[in-house]
Write a protein that holds these residues in place. Structure first.
Motif, PDB file in Angstrom:
ATOM      1  N   GLN A  49     -44.348  76.362   3.844  1.00 32.31           N
ATOM      2  CA  GLN A  49     -44.699  74.985   3.554  1.00 32.31           C
ATOM      3  C   GLN A  49     -46.018  74.682   4.265  1.00 32.31           C
ATOM      4  OE1 GLN A  49     -41.492  72.362   4.639  1.00 32.31           O
ATOM      5  NE2 GLN A  49     -39.967  73.749   3.775  1.00 32.31           N
ATOM      6  N   LYS A  51     -46.616  72.634   6.559  1.00 33.38           N
ATOM      7  CA  LYS A  51     -46.452  72.507   8.003  1.00 33.38           C
ATOM      8  C   LYS A  51     -46.523  73.853   8.714  1.00 33.38           C
ATOM      9  CE  LYS A  51     -41.412  72.681   8.268  1.00 33.38           C
ATOM     10  NZ  LYS A  51     -40.219  71.960   8.707  1.00 33.38           N
ATOM     11  N   HIS A  52     -46.070  74.914   8.058  1.00 32.13           N
ATOM     12  CA  HIS A  52     -46.122  76.240   8.665  1.00 32.13           C
ATOM     13  C   HIS A  52     -47.574  76.704   8.825  1.00 32.13           C
ATOM     14  CE1 HIS A  52     -42.086  76.467   6.491  1.00 32.13           C
ATOM     15  NE2 HIS A  52     -41.823  76.247   7.771  1.00 32.13           N
ATOM     16  N   ARG A  54     -50.263  74.763   8.775  1.00 28.87           N
ATOM     17  CA  ARG A  54     -50.938  73.850   9.707  1.00 28.87           C
ATOM     18  C   ARG A  54     -50.630  74.239  11.144  1.00 28.87           C
ATOM     19  NH1 ARG A  54     -48.949  68.229   9.042  1.00 28.87           N
ATOM     20  NH2 ARG A  54     -47.327  69.032  10.371  1.00 28.87           N
ATOM     21  N   TRP A  55     -49.359  74.559  11.444  1.00 31.10           N
ATOM     22  CA  TRP A  55     -49.002  75.004  12.792  1.00 31.10           C
ATOM     23  C   TRP A  55     -49.797  76.250  13.170  1.00 31.10           C
ATOM     24  CZ3 TRP A  55     -46.988  79.817  13.911  1.00 31.10           C
ATOM     25  CH2 TRP A  55     -46.701  80.039  15.243  1.00 31.10           C
ATOM     26  N   ARG A  93     -55.203  67.477   3.136  1.00 36.04           N
ATOM     27  CA  ARG A  93     -54.079  67.335   4.061  1.00 36.04           C
ATOM     28  C   ARG A  93     -54.463  67.694   5.477  1.00 36.04           C
ATOM     29  NH1 ARG A  93     -48.496  69.181   1.543  1.00 36.04           N
ATOM     30  NH2 ARG A  93     -47.753  67.789   3.123  1.00 36.04           N
ATOM     31  N   GLU A  97     -54.208  65.005   8.768  1.00 36.05           N
ATOM     32  CA  GLU A  97     -53.206  65.200   9.820  1.00 36.05           C
ATOM     33  C   GLU A  97     -53.764  65.819  11.060  1.00 36.05           C
ATOM     34  OE1 GLU A  97     -49.926  67.200   8.035  1.00 36.05           O
ATOM     35  OE2 GLU A  97     -50.003  65.878   6.327  1.00 36.05           O
TER      36      GLU A  97
END
Length: 97
Positions: A49, A51-52, A54-55, A93, A97
């Protein structure tokens, strides 16, 4: 037992440039895959996803140089392209963020 995910096969359709550039993208994609696998048990990009990724870019690479983060971002764009997600989505995105 299942076979490990083949990142070379996954990215083969979107890799371009010189042989050394292709090898760099493959090496970096495998490093991304291993880090995300270790953190979230997501073994292939089809299960990742935003978030993965981005992390990985913000936390996992936080002690790396700006140039290294830039090259990983290029590799990320190739993964996103292969998944069929737009480049604009990733850029929009990540800026929000």
């Amino acid at each position: 037992m299942t076979k490990p995910f083949d990142m070379t096969l996954f990215l083969s359709g979107v890799l371009d440039g010189s042989k050394s550039t292709q090898q760099r993208h493959l090496r970096q994609a495998r490093i991304m895959q291993a880090a995300i696998q270790q953190r979230w048990q997501r073994d292939n990009p089809w299960t990742w996803q935003f978030k993965h990724v981005r992390w990985f870019l913000t936390q996992h690479l936080k002690n790396h140089s700006a140039a290294t983060r830039y090259y990983y971002r290029l590799t990320t764009l190739l993964v996103w392209k292969r998944l069929g997600n737009g480049r604009q989505l990733l850029m929009d995105r990540s800026n929000r963020e």
